[in-house]
Write a protein that holds these residues in place. Sequence first.
Motif, short mmCIF file in Angstrom:
data_model
loop_
_atom_site.label_atom_id
_atom_site.label_comp_id
_atom_site.label_asym_id
_atom_site.label_seq_id
_atom_site.Cartn_x
_atom_site.Cartn_y
_atom_site.Cartn_z
N SER A 6 0.84 -1.17 0.06
CA SER A 6 0.11 0.28 -0.03
C SER A 6 0.76 1.29 0.06
O SER A 6 0.42 2.02 -0.69
CB SER A 6 -1.04 0.24 1.26
OG SER A 6 -1.69 -1.12 1.38
N PHE A 7 1.73 1.35 0.84
CA PHE A 7 2.85 2.16 0.80
C PHE A 7 3.46 2.73 -0.74
O PHE A 7 3.62 3.87 -0.92
CB PHE A 7 4.00 2.15 1.85
CG PHE A 7 5.07 3.36 1.92
CD1 PHE A 7 4.39 4.40 2.72
CD2 PHE A 7 6.16 3.46 1.38
CE1 PHE A 7 5.34 5.61 2.91
CE2 PHE A 7 6.96 4.46 1.21
CZ PHE A 7 6.38 5.51 1.98
N CYS A 8 3.88 1.56 -1.42
CA CYS A 8 4.31 1.71 -2.76
C CYS A 8 3.10 2.54 -3.75
O CYS A 8 3.54 3.15 -4.51
CB CYS A 8 4.72 0.56 -3.34
SG CYS A 8 6.26 -0.31 -2.68
N ALA A 9 2.00 2.07 -3.30
CA ALA A 9 0.92 2.41 -4.37
C ALA A 9 0.74 4.04 -3.88
O ALA A 9 0.66 4.89 -5.01
CB ALA A 9 -0.25 1.69 -3.92
N PHE A 10 0.88 4.21 -2.68
CA PHE A 10 0.76 5.84 -2.33
C PHE A 10 1.86 6.42 -2.79
O PHE A 10 1.59 7.64 -3.46
CB PHE A 10 0.75 5.93 -0.68
CG PHE A 10 0.61 7.35 -0.41
CD1 PHE A 10 -0.63 8.17 -0.06
CD2 PHE A 10 1.66 8.04 0.20
CE1 PHE A 10 -0.79 9.35 0.32
CE2 PHE A 10 1.76 9.50 0.74
CZ PHE A 10 0.27 10.13 0.51
N ALA A 11 3.26 6.10 -2.70
CA ALA A 11 4.45 6.73 -3.16
C ALA A 11 4.48 7.09 -4.64
O ALA A 11 4.78 7.94 -5.30
CB ALA A 11 5.55 6.10 -2.95
N LEU A 12 3.58 5.97 -5.43
CA LEU A 12 3.58 6.16 -6.97
C LEU A 12 2.75 7.24 -7.10
O LEU A 12 3.16 7.95 -8.34
CB LEU A 12 3.02 4.78 -7.47
CG LEU A 12 2.86 4.70 -8.86
CD1 LEU A 12 4.05 5.16 -9.91
CD2 LEU A 12 2.27 3.55 -9.31
N ASN A 13 1.75 7.48 -6.58
CA ASN A 13 0.80 8.54 -6.90
C ASN A 13 1.66 10.07 -6.77
O ASN A 13 1.29 10.87 -7.47
CB ASN A 13 -0.26 8.57 -5.90
CG ASN A 13 -1.57 7.79 -6.31
OD1 ASN A 13 -2.48 8.01 -7.26
ND2 ASN A 13 -1.59 6.58 -5.76
N LEU A 14 2.39 10.00 -5.76
CA LEU A 14 3.49 11.22 -5.38
C LEU A 14 4.31 11.49 -6.53
O LEU A 14 4.64 12.35 -7.04
CB LEU A 14 3.92 11.14 -4.17
CG LEU A 14 3.10 11.12 -2.93
CD1 LEU A 14 4.01 10.96 -1.56
CD2 LEU A 14 2.19 12.30 -3.00
N ALA A 15 5.04 10.12 -6.97
CA ALA A 15 5.84 10.16 -8.00
C ALA A 15 5.33 10.68 -9.29
O ALA A 15 5.97 11.51 -10.12
CB ALA A 15 6.40 8.68 -8.00
N VAL A 16 4.02 10.27 -9.61
CA VAL A 16 3.16 10.62 -10.99
C VAL A 16 3.38 12.44 -10.87
O VAL A 16 3.77 12.93 -12.00
CB VAL A 16 1.87 10.40 -11.00
CG1 VAL A 16 1.15 10.90 -12.17
CG2 VAL A 16 2.03 8.73 -11.23
N PHE A 17 2.68 12.82 -9.76
CA PHE A 17 2.65 14.42 -9.68
C PHE A 17 4.07 15.04 -9.91
O PHE A 17 4.09 16.06 -10.43
CB PHE A 17 1.97 14.80 -8.19
CG PHE A 17 2.05 16.11 -7.92
CD1 PHE A 17 1.00 17.01 -8.77
CD2 PHE A 17 2.76 16.88 -7.04
CE1 PHE A 17 1.09 18.39 -8.37
CE2 PHE A 17 2.67 18.23 -6.85
CZ PHE A 17 1.86 18.87 -7.49
N LEU A 18 5.36 14.41 -9.17
CA LEU A 18 6.37 15.00 -9.25
C LEU A 18 7.05 14.78 -10.68
O LEU A 18 7.52 15.90 -11.17
CB LEU A 18 7.31 14.00 -8.25
CG LEU A 18 8.85 14.47 -8.19
CD1 LEU A 18 9.09 15.90 -7.26
CD2 LEU A 18 9.58 13.67 -7.37
N LEU A 19 6.78 13.87 -11.13
CA LEU A 19 7.41 13.61 -12.70
C LEU A 19 6.80 14.59 -13.50
O LEU A 19 7.28 15.37 -14.41
CB LEU A 19 7.15 12.14 -13.20
CG LEU A 19 7.57 11.80 -14.47
CD1 LEU A 19 9.13 12.10 -14.68
CD2 LEU A 19 7.30 10.46 -15.03
#
Length: 356
Positions: free
Chosen positions: A249-262
């Motif tokens: 679940s933490f990986c899924a949450f971090a992926l959402n942040l990474a999309v915004f960052l990218l």
Amino acid sequence: MGRDSSSGSGMSESVLRKVLLSYFYVGIWIFLSFSVIVYNKYILDPKMYNWPYPISLTMIHMTFCASLAVLLVRVLRLVDLPSSPTMTRELYVSSVVPIGALYAFSLWFSNSAYIYLSVSFIQMLKALMPVAVYSISIFLNKEAFRSSTMANMLSISLGVAIAAYGEARFNTLGVVLQLGAVAFEATRLVLIQVLLSSKGITLNPITTLYYVSPCCLVFLTLPWAIVEFPMLRSTPAFHFDFLIFGTNSFCAFALNLAVFLLVGKTSALTMNVAGVVKDWLLIAFSWSVIRDTITTINLIGYGIAFLGVAFYNHVKLQALKAKEAQKKSAPNDEEARSLMEERISDGIGRKNDSQA
């Protein structure tokens, strides 16, 4: 001369720093996206962790993301930082609810496909995303029909069809689920533009999860109660592994942040190009580590689809460059026009002075 060289050196260092940061953001996104896909496959696949409950897994993700998003939004409010735009009940019901519903079904169908299909074949089917987005955009009058673009979309579809024909572990239900996930996700992406962007509402990943995750949970509750809850209740031996599901679940949450960052630090086009690199890496990983069977016809078909997607991204990049050039030339044209007007007025003034 010394000043010019130092200025050039400073400029080159600045450009180099931006390029390195862009690669860094791309690397983070690829790593997290890769991790979430492989992790979900590991949990759901009957031959691995063997927990084939995609709706339950999606609900665990949404519960974790919503809880963390609520916490972060409240912390931001405490320190007087902007946390979320004004969201009225009417706007939430008319815009966020349909987007949340589509997101819920997209995640449900996408996670379900991992039970029936290989990681490599799922990535090949995902190449149809530009086709789905373009088709839905035309249907909703968000984009004009162009025969050249449609020919490009047909080439992508042909490549995916060839890859599907050569699939060693073809499963009709899995293909239907993945194509459904592509259709729901494409509709969600178009509706974000139609329902939110047109109203000037922009959501970062934290506020997106803050508003959308509870909505996803609500829409997943009914199918979960009908499909998976009876099966879970009949297996009392299962013990919830907090380490597995917590890190997933933490990986899924971090992926959402990474999309915004990218997207925020580079562009959505950069993410599309990086997505192609990620797909090839996943196909290689699926073949070499998971030992999925990848046929020559698979690779030929996906190669055709890959070329179609690459050309589509190239056309979008050229259009973006032309648009940026037009924006830059507009102030110059305005400046030249005002300079010409000044010269004309100066000439008239001088003429009047000489006549006087």
